[in-house]
Motif scaffolding. Structure first.
Motif, PDB file in Angstrom:
ATOM      1  N   PRO A  31     -36.581  41.208 -27.738  1.00 51.20           N
ATOM      2  CA  PRO A  31     -36.596  42.731 -26.623  1.00 51.20           C
ATOM      3  C   PRO A  31     -37.912  42.677 -25.731  1.00 51.20           C
ATOM      4  N   GLY A  32     -39.142  41.834 -26.052  1.00 53.03           N
ATOM      5  CA  GLY A  32     -40.032  41.665 -25.092  1.00 53.03           C
ATOM      6  C   GLY A  32     -39.653  41.143 -23.764  1.00 53.03           C
ATOM      7  N   TRP A  33     -39.248  39.871 -24.108  1.00 52.36           N
ATOM      8  CA  TRP A  33     -38.819  39.374 -22.990  1.00 52.36           C
ATOM      9  C   TRP A  33     -37.635  39.962 -22.179  1.00 52.36           C
ATOM     10  N   ALA A  34     -36.807  40.520 -22.910  1.00 54.51           N
ATOM     11  CA  ALA A  34     -35.752  41.413 -22.333  1.00 54.51           C
ATOM     12  C   ALA A  34     -36.353  42.619 -21.394  1.00 54.51           C
ATOM     13  N   LEU A  35     -37.272  43.102 -21.932  1.00 54.51           N
ATOM     14  CA  LEU A  35     -37.775  44.271 -20.798  1.00 54.51           C
ATOM     15  C   LEU A  35     -38.376  43.465 -19.610  1.00 54.51           C
ATOM     16  N   ILE A  72     -29.075  41.440 -17.907  1.00 54.59           N
ATOM     17  CA  ILE A  72     -29.182  41.179 -19.367  1.00 54.59           C
ATOM     18  C   ILE A  72     -27.888  40.664 -19.893  1.00 54.59           C
ATOM     19  N   THR A  73     -26.723  40.653 -19.041  1.00 51.56           N
ATOM     20  CA  THR A  73     -25.419  40.137 -19.465  1.00 51.56           C
ATOM     21  C   THR A  73     -25.480  38.773 -19.987  1.00 51.56           C
ATOM     22  N   PRO A  74     -25.846  37.835 -19.467  1.00 49.07           N
ATOM     23  CA  PRO A  74     -25.574  36.471 -19.899  1.00 49.07           C
ATOM     24  C   PRO A  74     -26.843  36.186 -21.201  1.00 49.07           C
ATOM     25  N   SER A  75     -27.987  36.940 -21.091  1.00 50.56           N
ATOM     26  CA  SER A  75     -28.912  36.856 -22.046  1.00 50.56           C
ATOM     27  C   SER A  75     -29.218  37.791 -23.216  1.00 50.56           C
ATOM     28  N   CYS A  76     -28.234  38.723 -23.472  1.00 48.78           N
ATOM     29  CA  CYS A  76     -28.562  39.524 -24.447  1.00 48.78           C
ATOM     30  C   CYS A  76     -28.800  39.471 -25.600  1.00 48.78           C
ATOM     31  N   ALA A  77     -28.186  38.197 -26.105  1.00 46.54           N
ATOM     32  CA  ALA A  77     -28.314  37.688 -27.443  1.00 46.54           C
ATOM     33  C   ALA A  77     -29.502  36.743 -27.785  1.00 46.54           C
ATOM     34  N   ASN A  78     -29.969  36.277 -26.515  1.00 46.16           N
ATOM     35  CA  ASN A  78     -30.909  35.068 -26.925  1.00 46.16           C
ATOM     36  C   ASN A  78     -32.258  35.220 -26.154  1.00 46.16           C
TER      37      ASN A  78
END
Length: 408
Positions: free
Chosen positions: A285-289, A276-282
């Motif tokens: 939340p569903g795609w982050a899960l 999640i480090t490179p992508s946390c702002a982009n």
């Protein structure tokens, strides 16, 4: 910088600095009892040395005036003598990233490295690899400018260090592991963590500090509290992706080995944090899960590669940080909000993410191998076989991690 942003910037800096002792605990619990001091000292050694080098010249090298410059002029403000207060806060925050990136590499050479040789490697690698790569990714370098160079409508996304920190450290770990070779008796099941609570403590500290890692930039660059701030998205993704990665890792572990372990949960958490480090702002939340589940599951499988391919990455820096960093970085090419291939964008974001990731990977791997090889052939990097069997702690540091009874 207003007082609120300044306060958060200092707090975030402290959070990220605390992550390096977290790495020390995490790695220290994973090794043999007679290697725990050595393992933790490599993290503390990196903290000391890289912190000094960053203040002297590393920060100066981390920004460039031309996209194709290798690094900034190290002597432009030697020792930060002329920097203003806001710049000094930002520089200190940046130092914590440099420190932990170097510390992460040490896990690949656990149980068999000389401390002095490690310190020489750490100083040279930080100077020739991390400081320039930070400039490439965040300081106006070729990675940051790649979209413009290609004539694309978007640019590389690496909010907090998928390339600069995790791919960078993971590739260097692989190069260094190849230089030092395999531990005595290298085979699956060679060792078990000597202190599982220490592993869980380290992972917990890392998760705690990671909110400064990911959300810290929102204050350091004066963005916290503005109407368009993404800090809320960043913190929920840092929570959600990490939690989901634990589940992904444990499911794979249960099917693969028959048991879901606490070390697996800790490792899954770190894999999710890496991704999640490179992508946390982009990512929404569903795609982050989903990213978390994928990263946890894939990294749980990737840590087995060393047995199949025959490289001795002692504490799975490659399987977690290199693989997790690649997943998190390239995933943005598909699912980044508005620019990802599946979310309204074309192929541009994916191309940029892959080129940036591979570029950093190859440079870091080759540089680490060359530096490590040079150290090995001059002063020697690996301890003697008999010293490895006796234990790195007493041979190298003259200390023991535990004295369970009075031996006098």
């Amino acid at each position: 910088m207003d007082s609120g942003n300044l306060a958060w910037s200092v707090a975030a800096t402290a959070l990220v600095l605390f992550m390096t002792p977290g790495v020390a605990f995490f790695y220290g619990g994973l090794v043999k009892a007679k290697s725990v001091v050595s393992m933790m000292m490599m993290s503390f050694g990196a903290l000391a040395l890289v912190g000094v080098l960053w203040v002297l010249y590393g920060f100066n090298m981390s920004a460039v005036e031309s996209p194709w410059a290798f690094a900034g002029n190290p002597f432009s403000d030697f020792g930060l003598a002329n920097a203003d207060s806001d710049t000094l806060v930002g520089a200190t925050y940046g130092a914590t990233f440099a420190i932990i990136t170097v510390a992460l590499i040490s896990g690949a050479i656990a149980d068999r490295a000389k401390f002095g040789a490690w310190m020489i490697f750490a100083g040279i690698w930080a100077t020739l690899v991390y400081f320039p790569v930070a400039a490439w990714v965040w300081g106006g370098g070729w990675v940051m400018s790649l979209g413009e160079t290609f004539g694309f409508s978007t640019s590389v996304i690496d909010y907090a260090g998928g390339t600069a920190v995790h791919i960078n450290a993971g590739a260097a770990a692989l190069g260094l592991a190849l230089v030092l070779g395999k531990r005595i008796g290298f085979q699956k099941g060679i060792q078990k963590p000597h202190n599982v609570p220490l592993v869980l403590l380290g992972a917990s500290i890392l998760w705690f500090g990671w909110f400064g890692f990911n959300a810290g930039a929102e204050g350091t660059f004066g963005l916290l509290g503005t109407p368009d701030s993404s800090v809320g998205l960043i913190v929920v993704n840092t929570l959600g992706a990490t939690a989901a990665a634990i589940i992904g890792w444990l499911i794979v572990e249960k099917f693969k080995d028959g048991k879901a372990t606490s070390v697996g949960a800790a490792s899954g958490a770190v894999a999710g944090l890496v991704a999640i480090t490179p992508s946390c702002a982009n990512l929404t939340p569903g795609w982050a899960l989903l990213l978390g589940v994928v990263a946890g599951a894939v990294c749980a499988l990737a840590v087995e590669l060393k047995w199949k391919l025959g490289y001795d990455d002692s504490l799975d820096v490659v399987g977690i940080h290199l693989v997790g960093g690649l997943i998190g970085t390239i995933y943005l090419g598909f699912f980044a909000t508005e620019t990802g291939l599946f979310l309204g964008g074309g192929w541009e974001q994916l191309v940029l993410q892959v080129v940036a990731a591979i570029g950093v990977l190859l440079y870091s791997f080759v540089a680490a191998w060359v530096i490590g090889f040079a150290v090995e052939k001059t002063i020697g990097f690996r301890i003697k076989n008999e010293d490895e069997l006796a234990g790195v702690d007493t041979v190298v540091h003259g200390e023991e991690g535990y004295l369970l009874a009075d031996r006098t």
